[in-house]
Design a protein around this motif. Sequence first.
Motif, PDB file in Angstrom:
ATOM      1  N   ALA A  63      11.062   1.557   4.945  1.00 62.24           N
ATOM      2  CA  ALA A  63      12.389   1.098   4.809  1.00 62.24           C
ATOM      3  C   ALA A  63      12.824  -0.195   5.680  1.00 62.24           C
ATOM      4  O   ALA A  63      13.212  -1.252   5.079  1.00 62.24           O
ATOM      5  CB  ALA A  63      13.444   1.872   4.511  1.00 62.24           C
ATOM      6  N   SER A  66      11.972  -4.593   5.434  1.00 65.00           N
ATOM      7  CA  SER A  66      12.210  -5.467   4.436  1.00 65.00           C
ATOM      8  C   SER A  66      12.041  -6.901   4.847  1.00 65.00           C
ATOM      9  O   SER A  66      11.895  -7.899   3.838  1.00 65.00           O
ATOM     10  CB  SER A  66      13.850  -5.224   3.827  1.00 65.00           C
ATOM     11  OG  SER A  66      14.562  -5.572   4.969  1.00 65.00           O
ATOM     12  N   VAL A 138      13.345   6.964   4.950  1.00 67.95           N
ATOM     13  CA  VAL A 138      12.865   5.744   5.089  1.00 67.95           C
ATOM     14  C   VAL A 138      11.302   5.451   4.653  1.00 67.95           C
ATOM     15  O   VAL A 138      10.989   4.349   4.742  1.00 67.95           O
ATOM     16  CB  VAL A 138      13.139   5.339   6.549  1.00 67.95           C
ATOM     17  CG1 VAL A 138      14.421   5.171   7.161  1.00 67.95           C
ATOM     18  CG2 VAL A 138      12.245   6.305   7.534  1.00 67.95           C
ATOM     19  N   VAL A 150      14.593   0.400  -1.098  1.00 66.39           N
ATOM     20  CA  VAL A 150      15.528   0.777   0.051  1.00 66.39           C
ATOM     21  C   VAL A 150      15.324   0.142   1.232  1.00 66.39           C
ATOM     22  O   VAL A 150      14.200   0.303   1.760  1.00 66.39           O
ATOM     23  CB  VAL A 150      15.786   2.090  -0.060  1.00 66.39           C
ATOM     24  CG1 VAL A 150      16.838   2.698   1.296  1.00 66.39           C
ATOM     25  CG2 VAL A 150      16.410   2.789  -1.382  1.00 66.39           C
ATOM     26  N   THR A 151      16.190  -0.342   2.134  1.00 56.59           N
ATOM     27  CA  THR A 151      15.933  -0.855   3.416  1.00 56.59           C
ATOM     28  C   THR A 151      17.010  -0.316   4.306  1.00 56.59           C
ATOM     29  O   THR A 151      17.933   0.423   3.918  1.00 56.59           O
ATOM     30  CB  THR A 151      15.889  -2.323   3.481  1.00 56.59           C
ATOM     31  OG1 THR A 151      15.526  -2.754   4.894  1.00 56.59           O
ATOM     32  CG2 THR A 151      17.342  -2.955   3.626  1.00 56.59           C
TER      33      THR A 151
END
Length: 395
Positions: A63, A66, A138, A150-151
């Motif tokens: 995650a 990004s 993550v 998702v980050t």
Amino acid sequence: MKKFFLSIYTLLLLVGCTSDGSYGDDPVDDNPAPEENAVRLSSDATFGNILTNSEGFTLYFFAPDSNGESNCSGGCIDAWPVFNASELTLDNGLDEGDFGSITRGDGAVQTTYKGWPLYLFGNDANAGDVNGDGSGGVWFVAKPDYSVMVTRAQLVGRDSNGDETNLTGNYEPGDEQTFYITDADGNTLYSFSNDNNNKNNFTAEDFSNDPVWPIFEETLENIPSTLDEADFGSIDVFGRQQLTYKGWPLYYFGQDTQRGDNFGVGFPVAGIWPILNTDTEAAPEEETDKKVYNVTNQAASAYLFTGEGLTDAVNPNLTLKRGETYEFVVDAPGHPFLIKSVQSTGTGDAYNDGVTNNGASSGTISFTVPNDAPDTLFYVCEFHGPMTGTLTITD
């Protein structure tokens, strides 16, 4: 003795002769097993299509990556080895244009997919294992068909003067790693604090302000395992579809020029355009300027209205506006209150567009006047003709 030497000779022939008549060479396989592609597209019972290496071991996204750079190093790499395809060969269904590579801070080369660096998981003992998905919130199985991702990153808000400030998840100055939702390529998604549940209050009908805050147009397919599909939806915005999360319409920020940018959280001041994550509260319902009338009865001769400037008014004629909501709180047992298109007793010709609980004698009747409502309607008691009045509908 002759039979003995013949037997020895036959044995030597069997040991030394190959299929092509030569002696002493390794056998030649006329149908060698094909080499597996460096990146394979495999099917998993839980996750559907996933990316694996040539041996079938699952590949993962991290995650915090990004921005397209690897943020896993040191001990992290011991558990999550870097994946690098020195010669990129792909299964059908994968696009070479989605792949790339980066040179990490430690000098190693790492293959990327849609800008996300790819990793293996040390605790996946067998091909097809997906033990790493969801780890720490993550790590996610690498899929080709995520609609959002998702980050976890530092928020860096940019205000209307162009000044940048590190912000916490509460949009106050400070250093903090914050979880939030991006598109599949790591571009930050935002909500608008003045929107309502499933209602875009920003975008102009001619989309003249769309370049500033472009709407996020995406058909939801697959999402990371830490998100709930039920939280997503879609609304129509002047003929275009905008994805929503917990009722919040989703936007990009026009000044986010690089994946991983999240400048919008500070524009024009911090908190007007928040990021979204699992802690985000549902968008508020649109408030309506409801007008409320309490309705009782005077025997079987009249309804009495109190509210909006009236006090026990006898069968008053009312003016209602299209698009507005009116509530009639009825307490008239034996005298069902009906909104009708014809001024007559009975239940025929009841007008039910925008009306809930029509005909109640005890309870609340709500009427949101449609834009195409006729100019004249009536309220009438189902049983007693004298209990009636006119509803004049205006714009």
